[in-house]
Design an enzyme around this catalytic site. Structure first.
Site, PDB file in Angstrom:
ATOM      1  N   LYS A  45       0.804  -1.191   0.000  1.00 41.89           N
ATOM      2  CA  LYS A  45       0.000   0.000   0.000  1.00 41.89           C
ATOM      3  C   LYS A  45       0.856   1.267   0.000  1.00 41.89           C
ATOM      4  O   LYS A  45       0.367   2.348  -0.224  1.00 41.89           O
ATOM      5  CB  LYS A  45      -0.899   0.002   1.260  1.00 41.89           C
ATOM      6  CG  LYS A  45      -1.736  -1.266   1.416  1.00 41.89           C
ATOM      7  CD  LYS A  45      -2.680  -1.156   2.624  1.00 41.89           C
ATOM      8  CE  LYS A  45      -2.260  -1.925   3.812  1.00 41.89           C
ATOM      9  NZ  LYS A  45      -2.080  -3.338   3.844  1.00 41.89           N
ATOM     10  N   GLY A  46       2.140   1.115   0.312  1.00 41.49           N
ATOM     11  CA  GLY A  46       2.991   2.260   0.589  1.00 41.49           C
ATOM     12  C   GLY A  46       3.096   3.299  -0.513  1.00 41.49           C
ATOM     13  O   GLY A  46       3.212   4.489  -0.242  1.00 41.49           O
ATOM     14  N   GLU A 101       7.875   3.181  -6.229  1.00 40.28           N
ATOM     15  CA  GLU A 101       8.070   2.648  -4.876  1.00 40.28           C
ATOM     16  C   GLU A 101       8.019   3.774  -3.851  1.00 40.28           C
ATOM     17  O   GLU A 101       8.343   4.921  -4.154  1.00 40.28           O
ATOM     18  CB  GLU A 101       9.444   1.966  -4.780  1.00 40.28           C
ATOM     19  CG  GLU A 101       9.426   0.472  -5.105  1.00 40.28           C
ATOM     20  CD  GLU A 101       8.878  -0.352  -3.930  1.00 40.28           C
ATOM     21  OE1 GLU A 101       8.155   0.178  -3.069  1.00 40.28           O
ATOM     22  OE2 GLU A 101       9.166  -1.551  -3.885  1.00 40.28           O
ATOM     23  N   ASP A 102       7.644   3.415  -2.614  1.00 37.23           N
ATOM     24  CA  ASP A 102       7.703   4.401  -1.537  1.00 37.23           C
ATOM     25  C   ASP A 102       9.147   4.592  -1.071  1.00 37.23           C
ATOM     26  O   ASP A 102       9.608   5.714  -0.884  1.00 37.23           O
ATOM     27  CB  ASP A 102       6.785   4.013  -0.367  1.00 37.23           C
ATOM     28  CG  ASP A 102       7.014   2.589   0.152  1.00 37.23           C
ATOM     29  OD1 ASP A 102       7.832   1.842  -0.433  1.00 37.23           O
ATOM     30  OD2 ASP A 102       6.376   2.234   1.149  1.00 37.23           O
ATOM     31  N   ASP A 105      15.212   0.400   0.215  1.00 37.75           N
ATOM     32  CA  ASP A 105      16.051   0.297   1.413  1.00 37.75           C
ATOM     33  C   ASP A 105      17.175  -0.704   1.121  1.00 37.75           C
ATOM     34  O   ASP A 105      18.179  -0.339   0.518  1.00 37.75           O
ATOM     35  CB  ASP A 105      15.145  -0.144   2.568  1.00 37.75           C
ATOM     36  CG  ASP A 105      15.831  -0.114   3.918  1.00 37.75           C
ATOM     37  OD1 ASP A 105      16.653   0.780   4.134  1.00 37.75           O
ATOM     38  OD2 ASP A 105      15.552  -0.985   4.771  1.00 37.75           O
ATOM     39  N   PHE A 154      14.210   5.157  10.742  1.00 38.41           N
ATOM     40  CA  PHE A 154      12.896   4.714  10.308  1.00 38.41           C
ATOM     41  C   PHE A 154      11.984   5.925  10.124  1.00 38.41           C
ATOM     42  O   PHE A 154      11.898   6.783  10.996  1.00 38.41           O
ATOM     43  CB  PHE A 154      12.291   3.747  11.334  1.00 38.41           C
ATOM     44  CG  PHE A 154      11.104   3.017  10.815  1.00 38.41           C
ATOM     45  CD1 PHE A 154      11.255   1.874  10.045  1.00 38.41           C
ATOM     46  CD2 PHE A 154       9.815   3.487  11.060  1.00 38.41           C
ATOM     47  CE1 PHE A 154      10.157   1.205   9.544  1.00 38.41           C
ATOM     48  CE2 PHE A 154       8.717   2.820  10.553  1.00 38.41           C
ATOM     49  CZ  PHE A 154       8.886   1.687   9.794  1.00 38.41           C
ATOM     50  N   VAL A 155      11.322   5.998   8.984  1.00 39.79           N
ATOM     51  CA  VAL A 155      10.483   7.168   8.685  1.00 39.79           C
ATOM     52  C   VAL A 155       9.028   6.769   8.425  1.00 39.79           C
ATOM     53  O   VAL A 155       8.743   5.640   8.038  1.00 39.79           O
ATOM     54  CB  VAL A 155      11.029   7.963   7.471  1.00 39.79           C
ATOM     55  CG1 VAL A 155      12.411   8.528   7.777  1.00 39.79           C
ATOM     56  CG2 VAL A 155      11.076   7.099   6.213  1.00 39.79           C
ATOM     57  N   ASP A 161       4.432   3.542   6.592  1.00 37.07           N
ATOM     58  CA  ASP A 161       3.703   3.243   7.823  1.00 37.07           C
ATOM     59  C   ASP A 161       4.601   2.769   8.950  1.00 37.07           C
ATOM     60  O   ASP A 161       5.729   2.303   8.722  1.00 37.07           O
ATOM     61  CB  ASP A 161       2.677   2.140   7.544  1.00 37.07           C
ATOM     62  CG  ASP A 161       3.346   0.775   7.317  1.00 37.07           C
ATOM     63  OD1 ASP A 161       4.145   0.680   6.368  1.00 37.07           O
ATOM     64  OD2 ASP A 161       3.094  -0.156   8.103  1.00 37.07           O
ATOM     65  N   ARG A 167       0.369   6.470   7.335  1.00 32.68           N
ATOM     66  CA  ARG A 167       0.541   6.593   5.889  1.00 32.68           C
ATOM     67  C   ARG A 167      -0.021   7.917   5.374  1.00 32.68           C
ATOM     68  O   ARG A 167       0.453   8.467   4.383  1.00 32.68           O
ATOM     69  CB  ARG A 167      -0.189   5.442   5.171  1.00 32.68           C
ATOM     70  CG  ARG A 167       0.393   4.070   5.424  1.00 32.68           C
ATOM     71  CD  ARG A 167      -0.244   3.070   4.488  1.00 32.68           C
ATOM     72  NE  ARG A 167      -0.049   1.683   4.893  1.00 32.68           N
ATOM     73  CZ  ARG A 167       1.028   0.957   4.619  1.00 32.68           C
ATOM     74  NH1 ARG A 167       2.027   1.482   3.959  1.00 32.68           N
ATOM     75  NH2 ARG A 167       1.115  -0.297   5.016  1.00 32.68           N
TER      76      ARG A 167
END
Ligand code: IMP
Ligand code: MG
Length: 181
Positions: A45-46, A101-102, A105, A154-155, A161, A167
């Site tokens: 869902k990102g 993509e969100d 990483d 971490f964001v 999320d 989100r």
């Protein structure tokens, strides 16, 4: 304006900065695909929030499709295991495809998706991400379009999320201490 969550340490990029940067990248993409039709593929869902904002800033004809994945990359014994939980609705054969993509990483998710999509015979295939955390990259993957490089924290926000929350924040923020992966 929603009150910021108590878990937020600091805001990395404000809503205005995010909007401005997405407009710039949307213009870059429009130039690159001028005269062609572009298929944007979002990863549920990102990437939904980023994809819709980006699509509005692109002025070549755009189609959208979505897929969903299950990721098992939190298991140290089997890093980077990804599978498709919901596939695309339509074919991408012969089309100009941009995977949206969100965040990239470690790169495992994006590499798996790019390989899977490439096997379906698109005319061109490229990767666009809202956030890029190159300091944690494990597998090398070319990122053609990126909005922001971020530090190793971490964001949340803009589709990202923490336990499925946050989100819908319009800005991107660093969490206080948690790291969910
Ligand atoms: P990769 O396979 O390690 O590149 O992981 C990418 C996925 O991990 C993203 O699509 C996100 O779902 C998740 N992820 C990685 N970093 C963050 C973060 O800082 N906040 C929220 N989700 C993250
Ligand atoms: Mg996620």
């Amino acid at each position: 304006m929603k009150p910021p969550a108590p878990e937020i340490e600091r805001i990395l990029f404000t809503e205005e900065q995010v909007t401005q940067r997405i407009a710039e990248v949307g213009a870059e993409i429009s130039e690159k695909y001028r005269g062609r039709e572009l298929k944007l593929i979002g990863v549920l869902k990102g990437s939904v929030f980023f994809l819709t904002a980006l699509a509005r800033q692109i002025d070549v004809p755009v189609k959208i499709d979505f897929l969903a994945i299950s990721s098992f990359s939190s298991q140290p014994s089997a890093p980077g295991l990804v599978r498709i939980a919901k596939d695309l609705d339509d074919t991408i054969e012969g089309q100009d495809v941009l995977l949206v993509e969100d965040i990239v990483d470690t790169g495992f998710t994006a590499r798996y998706l790019m390989r899977t999509l490439a096997a379906r015979g698109p005319n061109t295939l490229a990767l666009c991400t809202l956030l890029d955390r190159t300091s944690r990259r494990i597998v090398q993957i070319p990122v053609e379009f990126r909005c922001f490089e971020i530090p190793d924290r971490f964001v949340i926000g803009c589709g990202l999320d923490y336990l499925q929350l946050y989100r819908n924040l319009g800005f991107i923020a660093v969490m206080k201490h948690e790291r969910s992966q």
